[in-house]
Design a protein around this motif. Structure first.
Motif, mmCIF file in Angstrom:
data_model
loop_
_atom_site.group_PDB
_atom_site.id
_atom_site.type_symbol
_atom_site.label_atom_id
_atom_site.label_comp_id
_atom_site.label_asym_id
_atom_site.label_seq_id
_atom_site.Cartn_x
_atom_site.Cartn_y
_atom_site.Cartn_z
ATOM 1 N N HIS A 247 0.842 -1.188 0.000
ATOM 2 C CA HIS A 247 0.000 0.000 0.000
ATOM 3 C C HIS A 247 0.882 1.245 0.000
ATOM 4 O O HIS A 247 1.651 1.486 0.926
ATOM 5 C CB HIS A 247 -0.917 0.022 1.235
ATOM 6 C CG HIS A 247 -1.722 1.282 1.351
ATOM 7 N ND1 HIS A 247 -2.753 1.585 0.502
ATOM 8 C CD2 HIS A 247 -1.603 2.337 2.218
ATOM 9 C CE1 HIS A 247 -3.262 2.764 0.830
ATOM 10 N NE2 HIS A 247 -2.586 3.238 1.878
ATOM 11 N N ILE A 248 0.768 2.019 -1.091
ATOM 12 C CA ILE A 248 1.443 3.315 -1.200
ATOM 13 C C ILE A 248 0.357 4.333 -1.516
ATOM 14 O O ILE A 248 -0.224 4.321 -2.602
ATOM 15 C CB ILE A 248 2.524 3.317 -2.295
ATOM 16 C CG1 ILE A 248 3.578 2.243 -2.021
ATOM 17 C CG2 ILE A 248 3.191 4.689 -2.387
ATOM 18 C CD1 ILE A 248 4.652 2.153 -3.087
ATOM 19 N N ALA A 249 0.068 5.200 -0.572
ATOM 20 C CA ALA A 249 -1.023 6.154 -0.729
ATOM 21 C C ALA A 249 -0.713 7.147 -1.839
ATOM 22 O O ALA A 249 0.440 7.502 -2.087
ATOM 23 C CB ALA A 249 -1.275 6.890 0.591
ATOM 24 N N ARG A 250 -1.754 7.599 -2.510
ATOM 25 C CA ARG A 250 -1.559 8.576 -3.588
ATOM 26 C C ARG A 250 -1.036 9.909 -3.043
ATOM 27 O O ARG A 250 -0.331 10.621 -3.750
ATOM 28 C CB ARG A 250 -2.858 8.783 -4.340
ATOM 29 C CG ARG A 250 -3.931 9.524 -3.574
ATOM 30 C CD ARG A 250 -5.248 9.496 -4.257
ATOM 31 N NE ARG A 250 -5.874 8.196 -4.146
ATOM 32 C CZ ARG A 250 -7.111 7.913 -4.560
ATOM 33 N NH1 ARG A 250 -7.812 8.852 -5.141
ATOM 34 N NH2 ARG A 250 -7.627 6.711 -4.415
ATOM 35 N N SER A 251 -1.388 10.235 -1.805
ATOM 36 C CA SER A 251 -0.842 11.456 -1.204
ATOM 37 C C SER A 251 0.673 11.353 -1.046
ATOM 38 O O SER A 251 1.396 12.333 -1.230
ATOM 39 C CB SER A 251 -1.510 11.715 0.143
ATOM 40 O OG SER A 251 -1.311 10.612 1.027
ATOM 41 N N THR A 252 1.148 10.134 -0.707
ATOM 42 C CA THR A 252 2.598 9.944 -0.599
ATOM 43 C C THR A 252 3.268 10.110 -1.967
ATOM 44 O O THR A 252 4.323 10.757 -2.085
ATOM 45 C CB THR A 252 2.888 8.545 -0.031
ATOM 46 O OG1 THR A 252 2.271 8.416 1.245
ATOM 47 C CG2 THR A 252 4.392 8.319 0.111
#
Length: 407
Positions: A247-252
Motif C-alpha cells: 500500500h502506497i497512498a496517492r498522497s505519498t
C-alpha cells in the motif's frame, strides 16, 4: 392561244412559288422551334451555372471555416469531424447524384486491371509478422524429443542431431517492487592505538534521491513517467501497487512528485535560460482547474516553445501579463502569440533596451473577417481577398528574411 399558254405557265410558276414559300415557312418554323429550344437550354445552363457558382462559394466558405476551426486551439472553436463529413456529404449530393456517383465508381472499378490475372487476391496479400527487434533481452527455450524417440526403433542406436526449427514471439516480464535494504557497515580498530576511530560507510547521493524517503530512484522514475508520459493517474498506480500486496497512498506519491520536481529544477532552469537565447519563441496559455480547500479556482499554464527544440512550462494563478513579462524579460528575438492584449507590453519601445519583435498570427487576423462575412458578405469577402493577396504577393522565403538577415 398564246395568252392561254402564258396564263398556264404563270399559274404553274405561281404554284411552284407557293410550294417553295410553304417549304421556307416550314424551315422557318423549324428554325424558330430550334431557336426556342436553344434559348431554353441556354437559360437552363445559365441557371445551373448560377446555382453551381453559389454552391462553389458555399463550399469554399465552409472549407475555410472548417480549416479555421481545425486550427483553433480553444475547445469552443473546434468542430467535430463527423459534422464536417455530414456537411460535405450534402454538398456532394447536390454536385453528383448518388446514382451517378455509384455508376461512376462501378465503371472505374471495372477499368482497374489486375496486376496478376489468374492469381487470387488473397494469395497476393502478405500479412507476415515482423521479427522481434534485436535490442530486446533474449531467452532461448529448447524442446528435445523424448529419450525413446531419439533412438532408432530397429537397432536402438542413438539418432544424430541434424538441425532445428526455430520461431520467436514476444513475452512480458512484469515489473515488481523489491525490498532494498541499505546497510552502513561500521569498522572499528582492533588495536590499542590512540588514533584509531570507528568509521561507517555512507551511501551515494543517487542511492537516496529523497532524504529519508521510501522511494528509490527506480520507483521514483516509474511514478513520474507513469503520470506524465503515460497519463496514469496516481489512484491507478495505487491500485497497481495494491495488487502486489503493497500500500502506497496517492498522497505519498504526490509528495514524491513534488520533491522530484525540486530535484529537476536545475534542468528546467537551464532550459528557461537557453530559451531566452533562441531566435523565435511561440507562446500561449491555457486555463486549468486548481484544487483548493472546499472549491477550485482557475489557474493558467504558459507554454514557451523555443526554436522548436524544447518546451518550457510556467504556471501563474491568474491570466495577467506579469507571467510572460517575467519569463521573457530581456528577450529581443521574435515572439509569436495570439492577439491577446496582455502581450502588448512585450513589444514596442523598451526603456531598458531593445524590445522583442512581434510576429502576428494570420489565423487571428482573418477570424474577424470571416465572422463579418456572415452579415456583410461583400465587404468581408473583399477584405479576405485582399488578405490572401497580401500573403500570396510576398516572395517565397519572405517570412524567413529577417531570420537570415540576423544570422
Amino acid at each position: 392561244m398564246n395568252e392561254r399558254t402564258r396564263l398556264d405557265e404563270l399559274e404553274s410558276k405561281l404554284a411552284d412559288f407557293s410550294a417553295a414559300l410553304d417549304r421556307e415557312r416550314e424551315k422557318l418554323a423549324d428554325f424558330s422551334a430550334a431557336l426556342g429550344r436553344e434559348r431554353a437550354e441556354r437559360e437552363r445552363a445559365a441557371r445551373e451555372r448560377d446555382e453551381y457558382k453559389k454552391l462553389c462559394e458555399l463550399v469554399m466558405l465552409e472549407l475555410e471555416r472548417v480549416k479555421r476551426h481545425l486550427r483553433a486551439q480553444n475547445k469552443p472553436e473546434r468542430v467535430d469531424a463527423t459534422q464536417v463529413q455530414l456537411a460535405f456529404a450534402e454538398v456532394a449530393k447536390l454536385i453528383v447524384p448518388p446514382e451517378l456517383a455509384h455508376a461512376i465508381a462501378d465503371e472505374e472499378n471495372g477499368k482497374q486491371p489486375l496486376e496478376h490475372p489468374g492469381r487470387d487476391l488473397k494469395s497476393n496479400a502478405r500479412h507476415g509478422r515482423k521479427r522481434p527487434p534485436e535490442h530486446l533481452p533474449f531467452e532461448r527455450i529448447e524442446w528435445e524429443p523424448s529419450d525413446d524417440l531419439r533412438r532408432c526403433p530397429c537397432c536402438g542406436k542413438a539418432k544424430v542431431k541434424i538441425g532445428e526449427e526455430t520461431s520467436e514471439h514476444y513475452d512480458w516480464r512484469p515489473a515488481s517492487l523489491v525490498r532494498v535494504q541499505t546497510a552502513r557497515i561500521k569498522y572499528a580498530p582492533d588495536c590499542a592505538c590512540e588514533g584509531g576511530q570507528i568509521v561507517i560507510g555512507s551511501p551515494t547521493a543517487t542511492a537516496t534521491p529523497i532524504k529519508k524517503g521510501l522511494a528509490g530512484p527506480g520507483l521514483l522514475a516509474h511514478v513520474v513517467v507513469s503520470k506524465y508520459a503515460d497519463h496514469m493517474p496516481l489512484n491507478r498506480l495505487e491500485e497497481g501497487f495494491e495488487r502486489q500486496g503493497v500500500h502506497i497512498a496517492r498522497s505519498t506519491m504526490c509528495d514524491w512528485i513534488e520533491q522530484a520536481a525540486d530535484l529537476l529544477r536545475p534542468i528546467t532552469d537551464a532550459m528557461a535560460k537557453a530559451a531566452l537565447g533562441a531566435h523565435r519563441i511561440h507562446t500561449d496559455d491555457t486555463g486549468i482547474p486548481v484544487q483548493a480547500k472546499g472549491s477550485t479556482h482557475k489557474g493558467h499554464v504558459w507554454v514557451y516553445v523555443a526554436d522548436d527544440e524544447f518546451v518550457v512550462f510556467r504556471y501563474t494563478s491568474r491570466r495577467k501579463s506579469d507571467g510572460p513579462r517575467e519569463f521573457l524579460k530581456g528577450y529581443t528575438g521574435y515572439i509569436q502569440a495570439d492577439a491577446a492584449n496582455l502581450y502588448d507590453r512585450l513589444f514596442g519601445d523598451d526603456t531598458e533596451g531593445a524590445a522583442a519583435k512581434e510576429v502576428g498570427c494570420w489565423a487571428h487576423s482573418r477570424r474577424r473577417f470571416f465572422e463579418a462575412q456572415a452579415t456583410r458578405s461583400r465587404s468581408g469577402s473583399d477584405r479576405i481577398g485582399l488578405h490572401q493577396k497580401a500573403v500570396r504577393g510576398r516572395p517565397r522565403g519572405h517570412e524567413t528574411g529577417a531570420k537570415s538577415a540576423d544570422r
